[in-house]
Enzyme design. Structure first.
Site, PDB file in Angstrom:
ATOM      1  CB  SER A 132      25.009  40.042  49.154  1.00  0.00           C
ATOM      2  OG  SER A 132      25.819  38.899  49.043  1.00  0.00           O
ATOM      3  CE1 TYR A 145      29.284  43.265  47.739  1.00  0.00           C
ATOM      4  CE2 TYR A 145      29.146  41.156  48.874  1.00  0.00           C
ATOM      5  CZ  TYR A 145      28.677  42.035  47.908  1.00  0.00           C
ATOM      6  OH  TYR A 145      27.591  41.680  47.130  1.00  0.00           O
TER       7      TYR A 145
HETATM    8  P1  NAD Z   1      27.752  43.645  37.855  1.00  0.00           P
HETATM    9  O1  NAD Z   1      29.134  44.097  38.142  1.00  0.00           O
HETATM   10  O2  NAD Z   1      27.451  43.036  36.546  1.00  0.00           O
HETATM   11  O3  NAD Z   1      26.699  44.840  38.057  1.00  0.00           O
HETATM   12  C1  NAD Z   1      26.844  45.853  39.004  1.00  0.00           C
HETATM   13  C2  NAD Z   1      26.409  47.145  38.345  1.00  0.00           C
HETATM   14  O4  NAD Z   1      26.556  48.241  39.286  1.00  0.00           O
HETATM   15  C3  NAD Z   1      27.285  47.468  37.123  1.00  0.00           C
HETATM   16  O5  NAD Z   1      26.421  47.769  36.040  1.00  0.00           O
HETATM   17  C4  NAD Z   1      28.086  48.681  37.570  1.00  0.00           C
HETATM   18  O6  NAD Z   1      28.402  49.545  36.502  1.00  0.00           O
HETATM   19  C5  NAD Z   1      27.106  49.317  38.546  1.00  0.00           C
HETATM   20  N1  NAD Z   1      27.758  50.287  39.424  1.00  0.00           N
HETATM   21  C6  NAD Z   1      28.894  50.130  40.178  1.00  0.00           C
HETATM   22  N2  NAD Z   1      29.182  51.297  40.782  1.00  0.00           N
HETATM   23  C7  NAD Z   1      28.230  52.201  40.421  1.00  0.00           C
HETATM   24  C8  NAD Z   1      27.971  53.552  40.706  1.00  0.00           C
HETATM   25  N3  NAD Z   1      28.790  54.268  41.483  1.00  0.00           N
HETATM   26  N4  NAD Z   1      26.864  54.135  40.184  1.00  0.00           N
HETATM   27  C9  NAD Z   1      26.026  53.449  39.388  1.00  0.00           C
HETATM   28  N5  NAD Z   1      26.221  52.158  39.045  1.00  0.00           N
HETATM   29  C10 NAD Z   1      27.313  51.557  39.561  1.00  0.00           C
HETATM   30  O7  NAD Z   1      27.382  42.637  39.041  1.00  0.00           O
HETATM   31  P2  NAD Z   1      25.945  42.106  39.557  1.00  0.00           P
HETATM   32  O8  NAD Z   1      26.182  40.750  40.050  1.00  0.00           O
HETATM   33  O9  NAD Z   1      24.898  42.330  38.526  1.00  0.00           O
HETATM   34  O10 NAD Z   1      25.707  43.059  40.813  1.00  0.00           O
HETATM   35  C11 NAD Z   1      24.443  43.634  41.091  1.00  0.00           C
HETATM   36  C12 NAD Z   1      24.223  43.656  42.578  1.00  0.00           C
HETATM   37  O11 NAD Z   1      24.125  42.310  43.055  1.00  0.00           O
HETATM   38  C13 NAD Z   1      25.320  44.319  43.417  1.00  0.00           C
HETATM   39  O12 NAD Z   1      24.730  45.131  44.406  1.00  0.00           O
HETATM   40  C14 NAD Z   1      26.045  43.146  44.043  1.00  0.00           C
HETATM   41  O13 NAD Z   1      26.650  43.495  45.267  1.00  0.00           O
HETATM   42  C15 NAD Z   1      24.905  42.167  44.220  1.00  0.00           C
HETATM   43  N6  NAD Z   1      25.277  40.753  44.373  1.00  0.00           N
HETATM   44  C16 NAD Z   1      25.981  40.120  43.399  1.00  0.00           C
HETATM   45  C17 NAD Z   1      26.316  38.774  43.561  1.00  0.00           C
HETATM   46  C18 NAD Z   1      27.088  37.996  42.514  1.00  0.00           C
HETATM   47  O14 NAD Z   1      27.610  36.912  42.819  1.00  0.00           O
HETATM   48  N7  NAD Z   1      27.153  38.447  41.284  1.00  0.00           N
HETATM   49  C19 NAD Z   1      25.909  38.096  44.719  1.00  0.00           C
HETATM   50  C20 NAD Z   1      25.188  38.772  45.686  1.00  0.00           C
HETATM   51  C21 NAD Z   1      24.873  40.112  45.502  1.00  0.00           C
END
Ligand code: NAD
Length: 270
Positions: A132, A145
């Site tokens: 991130s 986080y």
């Molecule tokens: P999201 O919530 O749509 O997707 C996250 C996914 O991780 C979900 O499908 C969830 O079911 C899965 N997950 C959570 N715990 C789990 C576990 N124990 N085992 C297997 N799967 C699990 O959100 P996203 O934005 O698609 O997040 C994806 C990645 O991007 C994450 O690592 C998040 O930290 C990172 N991220 C997101 C943002 C944002 O603003 N959306 C910004 C920077 C980084």
């Protein structure tokens, strides 16, 4: 030869968009998620195989890696599963702390470790991890986080030396805001009565439409994942999204201390 990517957290958001992009570009995709029985989209693609994996379950991680390897050793392992824990540290429960670290950090380490022998024997492979921009800068009320994402950035950097000896690449993709479930359904928010006012100020800044307008779509970030997987470069870090690039540039230009002061002013006006 058709390439294969293994993805964690592929049921929604960035993981799902990445699975679809790679499938459309002719890759075989192993899309893992906690509840594959709920998937209604990905299994419709002939070159996407949906499998069960909870990254907090060490035994399941090993079983899945062994099972996958009987058919194919993936070219790319994409560690993407993760979620946000926001709010004051003082308001966290021990269960919230351990689940956050277990999922965002230990999950990535364990999945990576399970695939290392396969990559090492083949002398190739890419470990790609969604960190991130919160792994390179910090904002208030996201300390745990940030701890997981800063840890991942440093861990990947160190691991890149170790695995580079065997022709294995380690890369991070550091996105800014992405329009997914992350800040809604997936977010865990802690609270504590002493922090209500400053927390509300911070949540207001995060929700500011001029800020959220700069967020990327998951499809845009998935393109950066594809670039990192295919550009052939021995490069560690891919900052993804205009908001992330801008804020990272500010941190580099100002230096850590001045940047921290600027964040304090932006969120608390002091
Ligand atoms: P999201 O919530 O749509 O997707 C996250 C996914 O991780 C979900 O499908 C969830 O079911 C899965 N997950 C959570 N715990 C789990 C576990 N124990 N085992 C297997 N799967 C699990 O959100 P996203 O934005 O698609 O997040 C994806 C990645 O991007 C994450 O690592 C998040 O930290 C990172 N991220 C997101 C943002 C944002 O603003 N959306 C910004 C920077 C980084």
């Amino acid at each position: 030869m058709v390439k294969t990517i293994f993805i964690t957290g592929a049921s929604t958001g960035l993981g799902k968009a990445t699975a679809i992009l790679f499938a459309l570009r002719g890759w075989n995709v192993i899309a893992t998620m906690r509840s594959p029985e709920k998937d209604i989209d990905l299994s419709g693609y002939p070159n996407i195989k949906v499998m069960a994996l909870d990254v907090t379950d060490p035994e399941q991680i090993i079983d899945v890696a062994v099972n996958v390897a009987t058919k194919v050793v993936p070219d790319v392992v994409f560690n993407n599963a993760g979620y946000g824990l926001s709010g004051p540290l003082e308001g966290t429960t021990d269960e919230q702390l351990t689940r956050q670290i277990n999922t965002n950090l230990l999950g990535v380490m364990r999945v990576t470790k399970a695939f290392i022998p396969l990559f090492r024997e083949r002398k190739s492979g890419i470990f790609l991890t969604t960190t991130s921009i919160g792994g390179l800068v910090t904002f208030p009320f996201n300390s745990v986080y940030h701890a997981t994402k800063w840890a991942l950035e440093g861990w990947c950097e160190s691991l890149s030396y170790e695995l580079g000896q065997f022709g294995i690449d380690v890369k991070t993709v550091s996105p800014g805001g992405i329009r997914t479930d992350f800040a809604g359904r997936s977010l865990v928010l802690t609270n504590h009565p002493e922090y209500t006012e400053p927390l509300n100020k911070v949540l207001e800044v995060f929700a500011d439409p001029s800020r959220t307008a700069q967020h990327s779509t998951p499809e845009q970030i998935a393109k950066v994942i594809f670039e990192a997987a295919t550009d052939g470069q021995k490069r560690l870090r891919y900052i993804a999204g205009e908001d992330a690039k801008n804020i990272y540039m500010q941190r580099l230009e100002l230096g850590g201390e001045k940047f921290r002061k600027a964040i304090d002013i932006r969120f608390f006006g002091k």
